[in-house]
Write a protein that holds these residues in place. Structure first.
Motif, short mmCIF file in Angstrom:
data_model
loop_
_atom_site.label_atom_id
_atom_site.label_comp_id
_atom_site.label_asym_id
_atom_site.label_seq_id
_atom_site.Cartn_x
_atom_site.Cartn_y
_atom_site.Cartn_z
N HIS A 1 -5.84 47.77 23.48
CA HIS A 1 -6.77 46.92 22.68
C HIS A 1 -7.03 45.56 22.90
CE1 HIS A 1 -4.87 50.15 19.63
NE2 HIS A 1 -6.49 50.33 19.89
N ARG A 2 -5.96 44.90 23.14
CA ARG A 2 -6.03 43.38 23.72
C ARG A 2 -6.70 43.20 25.09
NH1 ARG A 2 -0.49 43.89 22.75
NH2 ARG A 2 -0.05 42.75 24.97
N GLU B 1 -10.81 33.09 24.10
CA GLU B 1 -10.13 33.69 23.05
C GLU B 1 -10.28 32.81 21.82
OE1 GLU B 1 -5.86 35.88 22.07
OE2 GLU B 1 -6.11 34.97 23.91
N GLU B 2 -10.16 31.46 22.05
CA GLU B 2 -10.01 30.56 21.16
C GLU B 2 -11.56 30.25 20.31
OE1 GLU B 2 -9.23 29.93 24.21
OE2 GLU B 2 -7.16 29.98 23.54
N HIS C 1 -2.37 37.61 12.98
CA HIS C 1 -1.56 37.87 12.04
C HIS C 1 -0.42 38.79 13.00
CE1 HIS C 1 -3.30 42.01 12.23
NE2 HIS C 1 -4.67 41.52 12.18
N ILE C 2 0.75 39.21 12.47
CA ILE C 2 1.44 40.14 13.43
C ILE C 2 0.88 41.49 13.56
CG2 ILE C 2 3.91 41.53 13.30
CD1 ILE C 2 4.94 38.83 11.95
N PRO C 3 0.65 41.86 14.72
CA PRO C 3 -0.04 43.40 14.86
C PRO C 3 0.79 44.36 14.32
CG PRO C 3 0.93 42.69 16.95
CD PRO C 3 1.17 41.50 16.12
N ARG C 4 0.04 45.61 13.95
CA ARG C 4 0.77 46.67 13.83
C ARG C 4 1.84 47.32 14.79
NH1 ARG C 4 -0.73 50.95 9.72
NH2 ARG C 4 -2.17 49.72 9.08
N ASP C 5 1.36 47.06 15.95
CA ASP C 5 2.26 47.45 17.21
C ASP C 5 3.45 46.58 17.25
OD1 ASP C 5 2.84 48.82 19.48
OD2 ASP C 5 2.04 47.48 20.60
N ILE C 6 4.53 46.81 16.77
CA ILE C 6 5.56 45.90 16.75
C ILE C 6 6.28 45.50 18.25
CG2 ILE C 6 7.97 45.40 15.97
CD1 ILE C 6 5.78 44.92 13.94
N GLU C 7 5.98 46.50 19.11
CA GLU C 7 6.60 46.27 20.27
C GLU C 7 5.65 45.42 21.12
OE1 GLU C 7 8.65 46.05 23.68
OE2 GLU C 7 9.36 46.94 21.67
N SER C 8 4.34 45.29 20.69
CA SER C 8 3.78 44.13 21.41
C SER C 8 4.20 42.96 21.15
CB SER C 8 2.09 44.58 21.26
OG SER C 8 1.67 45.42 21.89
N TYR C 9 4.45 42.67 19.73
CA TYR C 9 4.64 41.49 19.03
C TYR C 9 6.08 41.24 19.62
CZ TYR C 9 6.36 38.15 15.50
OH TYR C 9 6.31 37.07 14.85
N LEU D 1 1.50 34.09 18.70
CA LEU D 1 0.27 34.88 18.28
C LEU D 1 -0.97 34.40 18.40
CD1 LEU D 1 1.47 36.66 15.00
CD2 LEU D 1 1.11 37.78 17.24
N THR D 2 -1.93 34.90 18.91
CA THR D 2 -3.18 34.35 19.04
C THR D 2 -4.10 35.43 18.65
OG1 THR D 2 -3.35 35.71 21.36
CG2 THR D 2 -2.59 33.22 21.31
N PRO D 3 -5.48 34.99 18.48
CA PRO D 3 -6.51 35.64 17.79
C PRO D 3 -6.75 37.10 18.03
CG PRO D 3 -7.33 33.62 17.90
CD PRO D 3 -6.29 33.70 18.91
N VAL D 4 -6.41 37.42 19.56
CA VAL D 4 -6.81 38.70 20.31
C VAL D 4 -5.85 40.02 19.68
CG1 VAL D 4 -5.26 38.65 22.09
CG2 VAL D 4 -7.23 39.83 22.29
N TYR D 5 -4.46 39.45 18.82
CA TYR D 5 -3.74 40.40 18.39
C TYR D 5 -4.21 40.73 16.83
CZ TYR D 5 -0.11 39.58 21.65
OH TYR D 5 0.70 39.51 22.82
N SER D 6 -5.25 39.96 16.29
CA SER D 6 -5.93 40.52 14.92
C SER D 6 -6.34 41.88 15.06
CB SER D 6 -6.92 39.41 14.45
OG SER D 6 -7.58 39.98 13.60
N ASN D 7 -6.36 42.55 14.07
CA ASN D 7 -6.96 43.96 14.11
C ASN D 7 -8.31 43.99 14.14
OD1 ASN D 7 -8.03 45.05 11.13
ND2 ASN D 7 -6.39 43.47 10.99
N CYS D 8 -9.04 42.78 13.87
CA CYS D 8 -10.50 42.39 13.88
C CYS D 8 -11.12 41.91 14.91
CB CYS D 8 -10.58 41.85 12.68
SG CYS D 8 -10.68 42.65 10.92
N SER D 9 -10.19 41.53 15.95
CA SER D 9 -10.66 40.99 17.30
C SER D 9 -11.74 41.75 18.05
CB SER D 9 -9.47 40.51 18.15
OG SER D 9 -9.03 41.49 18.46
N GLY D 10 -11.89 43.19 17.93
CA GLY D 10 -12.91 43.84 18.40
C GLY D 10 -14.12 43.57 17.95
#
Length: 341
Positions: free
Chosen positions: A84-85, A99-100, A107-115, A125-134
């Protein structure tokens, strides 16, 4: 009382969730309902397919060589997995933004391993981790393509947000003058309209050419096909939207929204389904959705077996032991329009 979804701890009923359901055909006729099908609802992320249509209609998706995976990603509430990222980074690279420039927050992504990997590597954490970045990368693509102001793309007065408003008005057949506007979790406008009209939008997403022959129908068809072809982009690993679309294999298009919203469109029947959990608790949505599909006769035992964890969702403790279950207990009401059809 509307105790539609029941939560058991062991064999004891601990909590209940009330729901509202609207099932609508492509003509806008209410076929089935439960609770209040006219309840005013913020569909939240369930509107992302229509927000994606606004990107396609500008010509931006073609201009920046969006593949189906890209189009599916801009409809996503993704888990922040690496693919996704990488997809969001690829879109940003094509439009020469950083990305800025994403104004979705993080926010902390649902995929905890990525976090966990991020933390191990000393990152933050950066905005690309947001579930709405797409979704935000899609909006920015349209804005760059149209030579519009990048900094204000979140504002309701921005031309792109007005394009989105027009798409929702048209597809959901609800006047934009009556659509109440607030702010979504990721900072962009969110639109409030009756549950019945939201369901209508998903009926038309499922079967756009049964509605009208137009560029909008073509764009809906393109977005729907992308979501169904690449459901992993819409959600991710062990996500209801992704698993539902994958198991039903190009029959259903699905998109959840925050605060207990779930929407589905059925390509075969042309029905649109919109569900709102009254108290906003998302744990009730998949159980409610699967019960609606069962009662409508959409799917069969073989498909339901593959989605068993969503039909009767397990209640887990901190050790991941199953110590309860979430079940559905409601009957859809067939409406007069359905009886006459």
């Amino acid at each position: 009382m509307n105790h539609s979804i029941k939560v058991y701890r062991g064999e004891f009923l601990e909590s209940t969730h009330a729901i509202h359901v609207a099932v609508v055909n492509v003509k806008g006729e209410l076929q089935y309902s439960y609770g209040d099908p006219m309840r005013a609802v913020f569909p939240r992320s369930s509107m992302k397919p229509f927000q994606a249509v606004a990107v396609v209609e500008t010509g931006a998706a073609d201009a920046y060589q969006f593949e189906e995976k890209d189009l599916s990603l801009i409809c996503a509430s993704h888990s922040g997995e690496k693919f996704h990222r990488n997809g969001v980074a690829s879109i940003l690279g094509r439009i020469h933004l950083e990305e800025e420039d994403l104004q979705c927050g993080t926010h902390i992504p649902r995929d905890i391993e990525s976090y966990n990997e991020l933390i191990r590597n000393g990152g933050s954490l950066t905005p690309v981790y947001s579930n709405c970045s797409g979704k935000h990368s899609g909006m920015l693509t349209a804005v760059v393509h149209m030579n519009e102001d990048v900094q204000s793309y979140r504002e309701i007065t921005h031309p792109h947000q007005q394009r989105i408003l027009h798409v929702i008005e048209h597809v959901c057949s609800f006047p934009k003058s009556e659509i109440d506007i607030s702010v979504d979790g990721c900072g962009v406008p969110v639109h409030c309209l009756p549950l019945e009209n939201i369901a209508l939008g998903f009926a038309r997403l499922a079967t756009p050419f049964d509605w009208e022959s137009s560029h909008t129908a073509e764009h809906l068809d393109k977005v729907r096909n992308a979501m169904m072809e690449h459901p992993e982009m819409v959600g991710g690993t062990d996500r209801f939207d992704t698993d539902l679309m994958r198991v039903f294999n190009k029959r259903l298009v699905a998109k959840a929204g925050a605060e207990g919203v779930q929407c589905i469109g059925d390509v075969e029947t042309g029905l649109g389904i919109a569900i709102k959990v009254e108290d906003g608790n998302g744990r009730a949505t998949s159980v409610a959705a699967m019960e609606v599909l069962k009662q409508l006769g959409i799917g069969d035992k073989h498909l339901y077996e593959k989605l068993a964890q969503y039909i009767e969702a397990p209640v887990l403790n901190a050790r991941k032991d199953k110590i309860g279950r979430i079940t559905a207990d409601f009957d859809l009401v067939k409406r007069q329009e359905a009886v006459q059809s």
